[in-house]
Design a protein around this motif. Structure first.
Motif, PDB file in Angstrom:
ATOM      1  N   LEU A 207     -17.379 -60.560 -81.844  1.00 28.16           N
ATOM      2  CA  LEU A 207     -17.300 -59.276 -81.142  1.00 28.16           C
ATOM      3  C   LEU A 207     -18.263 -58.240 -81.727  1.00 28.16           C
ATOM      4  CD1 LEU A 207     -13.474 -58.949 -80.402  1.00 28.16           C
ATOM      5  CD2 LEU A 207     -15.322 -59.385 -78.793  1.00 28.16           C
ATOM      6  N   ILE A 212     -22.737 -58.884 -77.337  1.00 28.29           N
ATOM      7  CA  ILE A 212     -21.437 -58.364 -76.912  1.00 28.29           C
ATOM      8  C   ILE A 212     -21.515 -56.841 -76.787  1.00 28.29           C
ATOM      9  CG2 ILE A 212     -19.011 -58.139 -77.571  1.00 28.29           C
ATOM     10  CD1 ILE A 212     -19.707 -60.945 -76.800  1.00 28.29           C
ATOM     11  N   ARG A 213     -22.256 -56.248 -77.735  1.00 29.26           N
ATOM     12  CA  ARG A 213     -22.418 -54.804 -77.664  1.00 29.26           C
ATOM     13  C   ARG A 213     -23.141 -54.429 -76.360  1.00 29.26           C
ATOM     14  NH1 ARG A 213     -25.728 -52.397 -82.077  1.00 29.26           N
ATOM     15  NH2 ARG A 213     -25.297 -54.423 -83.011  1.00 29.26           N
ATOM     16  N   THR A 214     -24.143 -55.253 -76.002  1.00 28.77           N
ATOM     17  CA  THR A 214     -24.857 -55.015 -74.751  1.00 28.77           C
ATOM     18  C   THR A 214     -23.898 -55.094 -73.569  1.00 28.77           C
ATOM     19  OG1 THR A 214     -26.672 -56.182 -75.800  1.00 28.77           O
ATOM     20  CG2 THR A 214     -26.905 -55.691 -73.465  1.00 28.77           C
ATOM     21  N   ALA A 215     -23.041 -56.135 -73.592  1.00 26.35           N
ATOM     22  CA  ALA A 215     -22.080 -56.296 -72.502  1.00 26.35           C
ATOM     23  C   ALA A 215     -21.183 -55.066 -72.394  1.00 26.35           C
ATOM     24  CB  ALA A 215     -21.241 -57.543 -72.734  1.00 26.35           C
ATOM     25  N   ARG A 216     -20.770 -54.563 -73.558  1.00 29.60           N
ATOM     26  CA  ARG A 216     -19.934 -53.352 -73.570  1.00 29.60           C
ATOM     27  C   ARG A 216     -20.689 -52.180 -72.964  1.00 29.60           C
ATOM     28  NH1 ARG A 216     -17.529 -54.223 -78.781  1.00 29.60           N
ATOM     29  NH2 ARG A 216     -15.561 -55.230 -78.309  1.00 29.60           N
ATOM     30  N   ALA A 217     -21.985 -52.073 -73.345  1.00 29.58           N
ATOM     31  CA  ALA A 217     -22.796 -50.957 -72.867  1.00 29.58           C
ATOM     32  C   ALA A 217     -22.923 -50.992 -71.348  1.00 29.58           C
ATOM     33  CB  ALA A 217     -24.163 -50.991 -73.522  1.00 29.58           C
ATOM     34  N   GLY A 219     -20.640 -51.811 -69.486  1.00 31.38           N
ATOM     35  CA  GLY A 219     -19.363 -51.381 -68.929  1.00 31.38           C
ATOM     36  C   GLY A 219     -18.459 -52.505 -68.457  1.00 31.38           C
ATOM     37  N   THR A 221     -15.349 -55.079 -68.535  1.00 29.48           N
ATOM     38  CA  THR A 221     -14.005 -54.867 -69.081  1.00 29.48           C
ATOM     39  C   THR A 221     -13.833 -55.669 -70.370  1.00 29.48           C
ATOM     40  OG1 THR A 221     -13.121 -56.736 -67.885  1.00 29.48           O
ATOM     41  CG2 THR A 221     -13.010 -54.585 -66.789  1.00 29.48           C
ATOM     42  N   GLU A 222     -12.963 -55.177 -71.234  1.00 27.80           N
ATOM     43  CA  GLU A 222     -12.734 -55.818 -72.533  1.00 27.80           C
ATOM     44  C   GLU A 222     -12.272 -57.269 -72.351  1.00 27.80           C
ATOM     45  OE1 GLU A 222     -13.617 -54.277 -75.215  1.00 27.80           O
ATOM     46  OE2 GLU A 222     -12.969 -55.813 -76.638  1.00 27.80           O
ATOM     47  N   ILE A 225     -15.151 -59.448 -71.462  1.00 27.51           N
ATOM     48  CA  ILE A 225     -16.011 -59.672 -72.629  1.00 27.51           C
ATOM     49  C   ILE A 225     -15.402 -60.715 -73.554  1.00 27.51           C
ATOM     50  CG2 ILE A 225     -16.919 -58.604 -74.730  1.00 27.51           C
ATOM     51  CD1 ILE A 225     -17.176 -56.008 -73.161  1.00 27.51           C
TER      52      ILE A 225
END
Lengths: 315, 281
Positions: A207, A212-217, A219, A221-222, A225
């Motif tokens: 994580l 993964i950080r890119t995926a979070r950026a 937007g 959903t958790e 991810i």
């Protein structure tokens, strides 16, 4: 990649032959003459001598050893003393039952261990994480034979939800599966704990990764991810772990087979011991060991295919 | 002494550690004071009281020979702990010696030893136990032998790796340049530095050893009757599981409590002393 696989196989072959050497040494060191053990106290000297020649016991040690190696390589594990059947046949006959048990154990441990590990990682540091942590340690700590007996007592004897004895009717899949549930739980329970711990740890590591950080950026959903992108990577260490796990499950299956009166390698060896049927014992142990080493080699190669870093560290 | 006290306080501050330490203390005390805690003899047969369910007279009931189960559980704790500690100590000594030889000795010897460790580890534990018992017959020594074969390769490997690291450490180089012998270097400069981590690992291995003893005795391959052993009680109970459920409960419960106690204790100890190992499975 092929070089890595070959190297790993070569190492596996060496380990198997050293294990065979130990096996031979142990059998050679048996107190008492195997021939007299096989024939019992009422055998005549002539019968003993004939069997000694047939078993090759009259030869010098090194010839016995070479002979043992040669026959094992040819797939000949000797003949059983009591029924005169080839040992390999007897062992192969029991193998599917034990394999079913191990596969059942893996199913339990993967089906429960991976989700538990993911939940713990997502709820890191929280109450749920702590409960899963304690549960995992507890599952690892309690010996499988206690799990086997207690689950027999609760689910088969007291509640009578599941059958207590045997492997089920041949050909009847439902009955077979019903007979598999409890013994495979006993075999797999500890590994639910191991897998949930390792998935949690590697999930936490994953994580943090930049993709993964890119995926979070972006937007996502958790849940998406964790379960689609991170799990794919976080699950890799379980493969190596299961390679080792299969060896332990083979061990636990001895208890599960005895407690639930199931056929299988463990029960075969256990019963062979009480009548001192040495060829069966050494043959079955050899087959299980070879199987275990091969599984580990396969697991390592699989991880090497999936994770190039492992390959390079080996060279 | 204050160091020990601080460790105990550190363990008790963690909930898991508190449970673990309490269970371990309970198990050890009940084994040590077994004879004071019960008025029955562990192997005294009393046919009139066969299969008595738990009551005030027999808190855990009696077995198929009318023996008081609580008494057998308490005395069984002695057997379990003695074997756990004894076999672990022997494994530790052997593991340390082999590990130091592999790590500090010539390269070829290292390779040979590693190969042997790997080969021994490639036998599934119970299969190994079954083979050894076939050869030597069931006994307490067979149990110790199995424990050694299971533990020594692991210990030796860890010691070896640590020795390899320390071998080129500055203080070892310095000692060697002053002409210290290999024995002195190993004893004075290497061993004290590697014994700490291994002791923590060992505290986590105690439950495994308890399980091996109980497991082998359950199969009738370990401690011989009438010596009380938790595994043997389980076996007596297993034979009568349909009518007298309390026997298996009496045999299994101490195994569960002991393995849980030592595991919780060991985990907390490890997190306390070596946070780097945290989360390692």
């Amino acid at each position: 990649m092929i070089r890595y696989a070959l190297k790993r196989l070569w190492l596996g072959a060496i380990i198997i032959s050293v294990a065979m050497m130990m096996m031979f040494a142990m059998v050679y060191l048996i107190p008492g003459d195997p021939a007299s053990v096989a024939l019992g106290p009422r055998a005549t000297p002539e019968m003993m001598e004939a069997l000694r020649v047939r078993m090759g016991l009259d030869q010098p040690v090194w010839r016995q050893f070479l002979h043992f190696y040669g026959s094992v390589l040819r797939g000949d594990l000797g003949t059983e003393v009591l029924s005169n059947r080839p040992v390999l046949d007897v062992v192969i006959e029991q193998l599917p039952f034990t394999l079913a048990l191990v596969v059942g154990g893996i199913t339990w441990s993967v089906a429960l261990g991976i989700p538990l590990g993911c939940i713990a990682a997502v709820r890191r540091g929280g109450f749920v994480d702590q409960v899963i942590g304690v549960l995992s340690v507890a599952m690892i700590a309690v010996p499988s034979f206690v799990v086997a007996i207690y689950s027999l007592l609760v689910f088969a004897v007291a509640l009578q939800w599941l059958p207590a004895i045997g492997a089920g009717e041949p050909g009847d899949l439902t009955s077979r599966l019903q007979h598999l549930i409890l013994p495979s739980l006993a075999v797999g329970l500890g590994w639910i704990g191991y897998i949930s711990r390792i998935v949690r740890a590697s999930m936490l590591e994953t994580l943090e990764a930049s993709h993964i950080r890119t995926a979070r950026a972006f937007g996502l959903t958790e849940n998406r991810i964790v379960y689609t992108y991170a799990l794919r990577i976080a699950v890799l260490p379980t493969i190596t772990l299961l390679g080792v796990g299969i060896g332990h499950m083979l061990s636990s299956s001895v208890f599960a087979e005895i407690v639930f009166a199931r056929p299988g390698i463990g029960k075969l060896v256990y019963e062979a011991i009480s009548v001192r049927n040495y060829p069966i014992v050494s043959g079955a142990v050899l087959v299980t060991t070879v199987f275990f080493v091969l599984v580990n080699v396969a697991a390592d190669i699989l991880v090497g295919v999936l994770d190039p870093r492992v390959r390079s560290s080996f060279n | 002494m204050s160091g020990l006290w601080r460790t105990v306080r550190g363990i008790m501050r963690e909930p898991l550690g508190a449970v673990g330490l309490t269970l371990v203390t309970l198990v050890v005390l009940s084994a040590v004071f077994a004879s004071a805690l019960t008025s029955y003899a562990p192997s005294k047969i009393s046919p009139a009281e066969r299969f008595a369910s738990p009551s005030l007279l027999h808190l855990l009931g009696t077995d198929h020979l009318g023996r008081d189960l609580l008494t057998r559980v308490l005395y069984g704790g002695r057997v379990a702990l003695l074997i756990a500690l004894g076999a672990t100590a022997v494994s530790l000594v052997l593991g340390v010696v082999l590990g130091l030889i592999a790590g500090y000795g010539p390269r070829w010897l290292d390779n040979v030893l590693l190969l042997i460790f790997d080969a021994v580890k490639s036998f599934p534990t119970v299969m190994l136990a079954l083979t050894l018992v076939t050869l030597f017959g069931p006994s307490l020594y067979a149990v110790v032998l199995v424990v050694m074969l299971v533990n020594v390769p692991g210990y030796a490997r860890i010691i070896r790796t640590q020795t390899l690291v320390l071998k080129s450490a500055e203080h070892v180089m310095a000692a060697r340049s002053m002409g210290a012998s290999a024995g002195r270097i190993l004893r004075v400069h290497i061993l004290p530095n590697i014994i700490g981590p291994i002791l923590i690992l060992i505290s986590m291995d105690i439950p495994v050893v308890v399980a091996i003893e109980a497991g082998m005795s359950f199969l009738g391959l370990g401690v011989r009757p009438p010596t009380p052993s938790w595994g043997a009680i389980l076996n007596d109970g297993f034979a009568n599981i349909r009518d007298s459920y309390w026997i298996v409960i009496a045999g299994g419960l101490p195994i569960v409590l002991t393995t849980l106690g030592f595991t919780f204790f060991g985990e907390t100890l490890r997190d306390l002393f070596d946070p780097r190992l945290k989360g390692r499975s």
